[in-house]
Scaffold this active site. Structure first.
Site, PDB file in Angstrom:
ATOM      1  N   ASP A 123      37.505  38.441  48.471  1.00 48.34           N
ATOM      2  CA  ASP A 123      36.097  38.413  48.039  1.00 48.34           C
ATOM      3  C   ASP A 123      35.356  39.660  48.522  1.00 48.34           C
ATOM      4  OD1 ASP A 123      33.781  37.383  46.927  1.00 48.34           O
ATOM      5  OD2 ASP A 123      33.887  35.453  47.967  1.00 48.34           O
TER       6      ASP A 123
ATOM      7  N   ASP B  74      30.556  32.917  39.521  1.00 51.85           N
ATOM      8  CA  ASP B  74      30.160  31.760  40.328  1.00 51.85           C
ATOM      9  C   ASP B  74      29.439  30.727  39.470  1.00 51.85           C
ATOM     10  OD1 ASP B  74      31.273  32.426  42.708  1.00 51.85           O
ATOM     11  OD2 ASP B  74      29.488  33.330  43.568  1.00 51.85           O
TER      12      ASP B  74
HETATM   13  C1  DGJ Z   1      31.504  34.225  46.417  1.00 55.50           C
HETATM   14  C2  DGJ Z   1      32.597  33.679  45.565  1.00 55.50           C
HETATM   15  O1  DGJ Z   1      32.392  34.035  44.236  1.00 55.50           O
HETATM   16  C3  DGJ Z   1      32.683  32.172  45.742  1.00 55.50           C
HETATM   17  O2  DGJ Z   1      33.660  31.652  44.903  1.00 55.50           O
HETATM   18  C4  DGJ Z   1      32.961  31.872  47.169  1.00 55.50           C
HETATM   19  O3  DGJ Z   1      34.231  32.323  47.517  1.00 55.50           O
HETATM   20  C5  DGJ Z   1      31.903  32.470  48.055  1.00 55.50           C
HETATM   21  N1  DGJ Z   1      31.743  33.861  47.801  1.00 55.50           N
HETATM   22  C6  DGJ Z   1      32.225  32.260  49.499  1.00 55.50           C
HETATM   23  O4  DGJ Z   1      31.362  32.902  50.320  1.00 55.50           O
END
Ligand code: DGJ
Length: 728
Positions: free
Chosen positions: A481, A551
């Protein structure tokens, strides 16, 4: 032969199944682009060159050459600044004398099988040397000592040409690269639309199609990462080009940092598209003997419409780009991710309970997302402390993974390597490791700072700490990430005259770390993520097999996001999960997620018995259809933006024996008359639709369309139609 050279005329011809590309070393060694478009024969190709000079009294000419050539108007192969080409250049160098004039002329060339490697810069790869041929042209400025190599690799069957450039300082004194692009296309007499993807967190990859007027349209990032705002891809389509017909060029960049794609329509209606590193905040010093390579650009031309352009990119990225290793072709695990299920509120028992429940539903893997390390109970601490939080994960990670594996469930883990929390052990020890400027206030963004990936000590620390976890545990998936962009950009170890290198060095550092880790753990499935699709670019695909697309897991919002993403990125890379969001039922959520890598992002312990039954059938469906979706050709039938009240797409197997068409009804239906025109099937063959047993010809399905009347029973539902080839 994909590449031919006519030594007498000094013309290079690069042929693919979908296109011809011609360039020439013209008279006094100017590199000019003669043509890029639909395939043309080899004969009489030089006759179309530069006829416009006659009308351009202000256009500088080369008096020794002729009256037809001017760098101002002629299509140039790799335009540099300051020599009479006033359009946006691909290369600008400030030379040792301090001026910006660069004039690179053809010197020599080589043609060879295969493709050179530029790691850790991402590259598309050849699976066998005879899959592609490379043309390497050397050009140079005899006054300044700038030597440029242009690399063209022609993937003949795939319909793709990749390009990049290398600049070397062969003079005695330093020079500075001020703008460095990888490829340029100059299309004369152009009336084109630009199609690109823009967005923001949770709304990535909206597509926009705008007519190009005179002037420059620039799609770019200056965030340090490719970012949510624009995607590192653009298509240029003739006005009348549609989804399945007409001329279109696609330009993708294998780059995860500050990129730019510029499209300039000049006063003579010539369209120049140039793509590479964004020149804003960029400057690279080349000392004597030093060189720098640009990112790779992927060029596609087709006269068969935007859909075909996308399919060419999809096949190419699947076959020649995504990270190699066991996972490239293996079945992808159907996973459940802890993020939307628990956020930071979990412990070992909860993760185990998710795994236990998931195994009953037919789910293969549980992924422990953010929150398992350091003292991280919310997003204010611990990034960089890549050791297990034993308070949460009692008994340790190894024991938890063993328990989960004993259920027959695999285990995946989340990292955010490029980041550091100011509240962390790492920050206490190395406050100077984050990107910062002494005396200037730090900017917070999700309470975290960005590590200076240009530093070898930072990369070593990250490699060692991540390697230690991955080597000691049976971790079969890693989610990488990256949740903020770069501000206060400065690299503390670089001298003042190299600060302009900082952004590119950051990306190179990230690639180097990814390269080392993915080579050390070739069997792991790597998923890239940046607050969803904030770094969904072709560069990251060289180091991951899939990307978390957004997300936003609402399936109706996802339709737009996934349609946009599919402009160049294949379904195999598109992370899509069913979540607990409530706008639609689980049927629609499942059908939309089926397009991508498929999985769940919810608490399985909170599901009703009915939903659990449905999920069991969805996991079966995933197994039934995933191969078709991953390897199939995508046909976008009705875009969400068409506002028809429904959205539809189909995947057709490469051998045209099978298709899955999905329709999502996004508005209330009132006796709609919908005939779904399913393209891509063999018009001469017959297909049985699974749910009714009825047989249709491919020609009927394409032209008359499948009558959906009896299928629209409820509002806000979705329908899958599965066709398999049959005898009459
Ligand atoms: C952003 C990601 O897109 C989410 O899926 C998740 O992993 C969060 N970060 C965790 O902080």
């Amino acid at each position: 032969m994909a590449i031919t050279y006519n030594a007498e005329k000094r013309i290079f011809k690069l042929d693919t199944a979908a296109s011809s590309y011609l360039l020439q070393a013209y008279k006094r060694d100017y590199l000019v682009q003669l043509y890029y478009g639909a395939p043309i024969p080899d004969e009489f190709i030089e006759n179309r060159v530069f006829r416009t000079r006659v009308f351009s009294s202000f256009s500088p000419a080369d008096i020794e050459t002729d009256d037809l050539f001017s760098p101002d108007i002629s299509p140039m192969e790799y335009p540099c600044g300051g020599i009479g080409d006033f359009r946006t250049p691909s290369l600008v160098i400030k030379n040792a004398d301090g001026n910006f004039v660069t004039d690179v002329r053809y010197r020599s060339h080589k043609i060879y099988a295969g493709k050179p490697d530029f790691s850790p810069l991402p590259s598309a790869y050849v699976n066998a040397d005879d899959e592609a041929e490379t043309l390497e042209i050397t050009a140079a400025d005899k006054l300044t000592g700038a030597e440029v190599k242009l690399f063209y690799t022609v993937f003949e069957k795939a319909g793709v040409i990749t390009r990049r450039a290398t600049v070397k300082n062969v003079s005695e004194k330093p020079m500075f690269i001020e703008k460095f692009h990888s490829a340029c296309i100059d299309i004369p007499d152009a009336e084109y639309d630009c199609i690109d993807m823009y967005g923001k967190h949770c709304f990535e990859c909206g597509t926009e199609r705008v007519p190009l007027g005179h002037g420059i349209r620039k799609i770019s990032s200056s965030r340090g990462m490719s970012g949510h705002s624009h995607n590192a891809f653009a298509a240029f389509a003739e006005r009348e080009t549609g989804e399945e017909q007409g001329s279109v060029y696609g330009v993708g960049l294998l780059y995860s940092g500050n990129f730019a794609i510029e499209a300039e329509l000049d006063s003579y209606n010539g369209l120049r598209v140039t793509a590479g590193i964004n020149d804003e905040y960029f400057e690279w010093k080349l000392e004597k003997g030093e060189s720098l390579s640009s990112p790779e650009a992927v060029l596609v031309y087709t006269d068969k419409g935007i859909g075909e352009m996308s399919r060419i990119f999809h096949r190419f990225y699947n076959n020649n780009l995504v990270l190699r290793g066991k996972q490239k072709d293996a079945e992808r695990p159907l996973l459940i991710n802890s993020w939307e299920a628990a956020y930071f509120d979990f412990d070992a028992d909860k993760i185990y309970a998710f795994a236990e429940e998931a195994s009953k539903l037919g789910i293969d893997m549980v992924v422990m997302d953010d929150g398992w390390f350091g003292k991280r109970d919310d997003d204010t601490t611990s990034l960089g402390d890549w050791f297990v939080n034993e308070k949460k994960i009692k008994g340790g990670l190894t024991a938890l993974i063993k328990r989960i594996n004993a259920l027959g469930v695999k285990f995946g883990l989340w990292f955010e390597p490029e980041m550091i929390s100011p509240v962390s052990e790492l920050y206490k020890k190395h406050p100077d490791w984050c990107i910062h400027i002494d005396g200037r206030e730090q900017q917070h963004c999700r309470s975290q700072y960005v590590l200076d990936m240009s530093r070898a000590d930072v990369r070593d620390y990250l490699y060692n700490s991540i390697e230690a976890i991955l080597s000691k545990n049976n971790i079969e998936y890693v989610k990488w990430d990256c949740n903020r962009n770069i501000t206060n950009a400065a690299a503390s170890l670089l001298p003042a005259d190299r600060q302009g290198e900082m952004f590119h060095r950051f990306v190179l550092g990230t690639y180097e770390l990814l390269d080392k880790l993915t080579k050390r753990f070739p069997d792991i499935l790597w998923e890239s993520c940046s607050g969803g699709g904030g770094r969904y670019d072709a560069g990251m695909l060289a180091y991951s097999q899939q990307v978390w697309c957004s997300d936003n897991t609402d399936p109706i919002a996802r339709l737009k996001i996934q349609f946009g993403t599919s402009l160049c990125y294949p379904a195999s890379t598109m992370g899509a999960h069913v979540s607990a969001c409530t706008r639609t039922g689980y049927g629609v959520k499942g059908d939309v997620a089926l397009w991508g890598t498929f999985g769940y992002e919810l608490d399985p312990l909170k599901l009703s018995a009915d939903v659990k039954e449905l999920i069991k059938s969805q996991t079966d469906e995933y197994r039934k259809y995933n191969r078709l979706i991953r390897n199939g050709d995508l046909y976008r039938i009705v875009y969400p933006a068409a506002n028809k009240g429904y959205t539809a797409w189909a995947f057709v197997s490469p051998d045209k024996t099978e298709a899955l068409a999905t329709t999502v009804f996004t508005e209330q239906m009132n006796c709609e008359s919908i005939f779904l025109k399913i393209k891509g099937l063999d018009e001469k063959r017959f297909y049985r639709e699974e749910s009714t047993g009825e047989i249709y010809s491919g020609a009927y399905l394409k032209n008359a369309g499948f009558n959906m009347a009896s299928f629209i029973k409820e509002n806000y539902t979705s329908i899958k139609l599965h066709f398999t080839a049959t005898e009459k």
